[in-house]
Structures are given as structure tokens and as C-alpha cells.
Design a protein around this motif. Structure first.
Motif, PDB file in Angstrom:
ATOM      1  N   ALA A  80       0.973  -1.145   0.107  1.00 15.86           N
ATOM      2  CA  ALA A  80      -0.203  -0.239  -0.171  1.00 15.86           C
ATOM      3  C   ALA A  80       0.638   1.292  -0.020  1.00 15.86           C
ATOM      4  N   PRO A  81       2.004   1.565   0.733  1.00 19.92           N
ATOM      5  CA  PRO A  81       2.766   2.466   1.035  1.00 19.92           C
ATOM      6  C   PRO A  81       3.187   3.016  -0.299  1.00 19.92           C
ATOM      7  N   CYS A  82       3.956   2.389  -0.708  1.00 24.89           N
ATOM      8  CA  CYS A  82       4.720   2.100  -2.353  1.00 24.89           C
ATOM      9  C   CYS A  82       4.405   2.994  -3.086  1.00 24.89           C
ATOM     10  N   GLU A  83       5.167   3.626  -3.568  1.00 24.80           N
ATOM     11  CA  GLU A  83       5.650   4.784  -4.542  1.00 24.80           C
ATOM     12  C   GLU A  83       5.286   4.525  -5.894  1.00 24.80           C
ATOM     13  N   ASP A  84       5.262   3.126  -6.004  1.00 23.20           N
ATOM     14  CA  ASP A  84       5.419   2.292  -7.571  1.00 23.20           C
ATOM     15  C   ASP A  84       3.712   1.476  -7.623  1.00 23.20           C
ATOM     16  N   TYR A  85       3.185   1.925  -6.219  1.00 24.46           N
ATOM     17  CA  TYR A  85       1.848   0.798  -6.903  1.00 24.46           C
ATOM     18  C   TYR A  85       0.217   1.301  -7.546  1.00 24.46           C
ATOM     19  N   ALA A  86       0.780   0.452  -8.163  1.00 23.11           N
ATOM     20  CA  ALA A  86      -0.245  -0.500  -8.361  1.00 23.11           C
ATOM     21  C   ALA A  86       0.978  -1.401  -9.118  1.00 23.11           C
ATOM     22  N   CYS A  87       1.637  -2.089  -8.918  1.00 13.36           N
ATOM     23  CA  CYS A  87       3.142  -2.332  -9.912  1.00 13.36           C
ATOM     24  C   CYS A  87       2.867  -3.231 -11.017  1.00 13.36           C
ATOM     25  N   ASP A  88       3.669  -3.652 -11.636  1.00 13.40           N
ATOM     26  CA  ASP A  88       3.756  -4.874 -13.301  1.00 13.40           C
ATOM     27  C   ASP A  88       3.276  -6.463 -12.173  1.00 13.40           C
ATOM     28  N   GLN A  89       4.400  -6.757 -10.991  1.00 17.65           N
ATOM     29  CA  GLN A  89       4.339  -7.964 -10.120  1.00 17.65           C
ATOM     30  C   GLN A  89       2.866  -7.721  -9.310  1.00 17.65           C
ATOM     31  N   LEU A  90       2.277  -6.543  -9.080  1.00 20.05           N
ATOM     32  CA  LEU A  90       1.139  -6.691  -8.194  1.00 20.05           C
ATOM     33  C   LEU A  90       0.380  -6.415  -8.765  1.00 20.05           C
ATOM     34  N   ALA A  91       0.151  -6.940 -10.543  1.00 17.84           N
ATOM     35  CA  ALA A  91      -1.453  -6.562 -10.984  1.00 17.84           C
ATOM     36  C   ALA A  91      -2.012  -7.714 -11.107  1.00 17.84           C
ATOM     37  N   PHE A  92      -1.860  -8.802 -10.800  1.00 17.83           N
ATOM     38  CA  PHE A  92      -2.216 -10.323 -10.852  1.00 17.83           C
ATOM     39  C   PHE A  92      -2.803 -10.117  -9.917  1.00 17.83           C
ATOM     40  N   VAL A  93      -2.970 -10.011  -8.696  1.00 22.02           N
ATOM     41  CA  VAL A  93      -3.310  -9.963  -7.539  1.00 22.02           C
ATOM     42  C   VAL A  93      -4.252  -8.974  -7.457  1.00 22.02           C
ATOM     43  N   ILE A  94      -4.040  -7.335  -7.911  1.00 21.71           N
ATOM     44  CA  ILE A  94      -5.400  -6.086  -7.678  1.00 21.71           C
ATOM     45  C   ILE A  94      -6.414  -6.897  -8.919  1.00 21.71           C
ATOM     46  N   ASP A  95      -6.176  -7.241 -10.459  1.00 26.11           N
ATOM     47  CA  ASP A  95      -6.880  -8.001 -11.209  1.00 26.11           C
ATOM     48  C   ASP A  95      -7.640  -8.891 -10.862  1.00 26.11           C
ATOM     49  N   ASN A  96      -7.241  -9.531  -9.923  1.00 28.84           N
ATOM     50  CA  ASN A  96      -7.561 -11.250  -9.884  1.00 28.84           C
ATOM     51  C   ASN A  96      -8.260 -11.439  -8.348  1.00 28.84           C
ATOM     52  N   VAL A  97      -7.891 -10.141  -7.349  1.00 30.19           N
ATOM     53  CA  VAL A  97      -7.918 -10.967  -5.888  1.00 30.19           C
ATOM     54  C   VAL A  97      -8.990  -9.543  -5.710  1.00 30.19           C
ATOM     55  N   PRO A  98     -10.127  -9.187  -5.526  1.00 28.76           N
ATOM     56  CA  PRO A  98     -11.762  -7.848  -5.707  1.00 28.76           C
ATOM     57  C   PRO A  98     -10.618  -7.369  -4.153  1.00 28.76           C
ATOM     58  N   ASP A  99     -10.913  -8.296  -3.163  1.00 25.16           N
ATOM     59  CA  ASP A  99     -10.946  -8.211  -1.519  1.00 25.16           C
ATOM     60  C   ASP A  99      -9.447  -7.488  -1.455  1.00 25.16           C
ATOM     61  N   ALA A 100      -8.508  -8.351  -1.870  1.00 24.08           N
ATOM     62  CA  ALA A 100      -7.077  -7.514  -1.677  1.00 24.08           C
ATOM     63  C   ALA A 100      -6.852  -6.071  -2.159  1.00 24.08           C
ATOM     64  N   LYS A 101      -7.500  -6.191  -3.261  1.00 29.13           N
ATOM     65  CA  LYS A 101      -7.084  -4.601  -3.818  1.00 29.13           C
ATOM     66  C   LYS A 101      -7.819  -3.784  -3.167  1.00 29.13           C
ATOM     67  N   ALA A 102      -9.045  -4.110  -2.343  1.00 27.07           N
ATOM     68  CA  ALA A 102     -10.254  -3.744  -1.321  1.00 27.07           C
ATOM     69  C   ALA A 102      -8.831  -2.897  -0.297  1.00 27.07           C
ATOM     70  N   ALA A 103      -8.206  -3.747   0.159  1.00 29.89           N
ATOM     71  CA  ALA A 103      -7.364  -3.946   1.366  1.00 29.89           C
ATOM     72  C   ALA A 103      -6.708  -2.861   1.136  1.00 29.89           C
TER      73      ALA A 103
END
Length: 110
Positions: A80-103
Motif C-alpha cells: 500500500a505505501p509503495c511509490e510504485d503501487y500498483a506495479c506490474d508485479q502486483l497487477a495479477f493480484v489487483i486484477d484477480n483478487v478484489p478483496d486484496a485490492k480493496a484492503a
């Protein structure tokens, strides 16, 4: 029990199977994740005490998880505090796990 990527470990089937020593859930999760990720995941690999666990086992992928290694190298508790949020590495989770993105979004906005 929020993982670096925002997944709540308390609801993760690998975590639940481990905490409850639930062999049926291990087998079900291995089958579902094998199909979902197009990989061979064996029931004995469905063992986890949480992404940030200092003691005990973590799901085998956690040792290879780029999100986990990136966040720990930057000293972050989550992405969450990362200046690169949401980076390419995190994209799969953000795109596929709505609860994780919301958190993570909730943490970013607080």
C-alpha cells in the motif's frame, strides 16, 4: 494477517487447511489452484502459517514471490505505501483478487 499483496491470510484456503489440519481442503485447493494457475500443485504443498509468519511454513510459492521480496526489501508491511503501487508485479493480484485490492486501497486512503 494481511499479506504484502493485500490477501487476508485468515481467509486463504492454504492457511485454513494448515491451521485446521484439513486434508480435504488441501486436496481441493491443490486441484483448484493447479487449474487456475496452470501448474502442478500437490496437496502436500498446501501448507502455510501466513505470508509474514516468522515461524512455521509458508506456501511454497512465497519463497519465490516477487511481491513479498520487493515489499520486504523496501521495509513495507504491505504494498500500500509503495511509490510504485500498483506495479506490474502486483497487477495479477489487483486484477484477480478484489478483496486484496480493496484492503490495499483502504490502507492507501487512511
Amino acid at each position: 494477517m494481511l499479506a504484502y499483496c493485500g490477501i487476508d491470510c485468515q481467509f486463504c484456503p492454504a492457511y485454513l487447511a494448515t491451521q485446521n489440519d484439513d486434508e480435504a481442503l488441501r486436496q481441493k485447493t491443490a486441484a483448484e489452484w493447479s487449474a487456475m494457475f496452470q501448474a502442478t500443485i500437490a496437496p502436500e504443498q498446501i501448507v502455510c502459517n501466513g505470508c509474514k509468519s516468522e515461524e512455521g511454513e509458508r506456501f511454497f510459492h512465497c519463497g519465490q514471490c516477487g511481491i513479498r521480496s520487493c515489499a520486504t526489501s523496501k521495509g513495507f508491511d504491505t504494498c500500500a505505501p509503495c511509490e510504485d503501487y500498483a506495479c506490474d508485479q502486483l497487477a495479477f493480484v489487483i486484477d484477480n483478487v478484489p478483496d486484496a485490492k480493496a484492503a490495499l486501497e483502504k490502507l492507501r486512503n487512511s
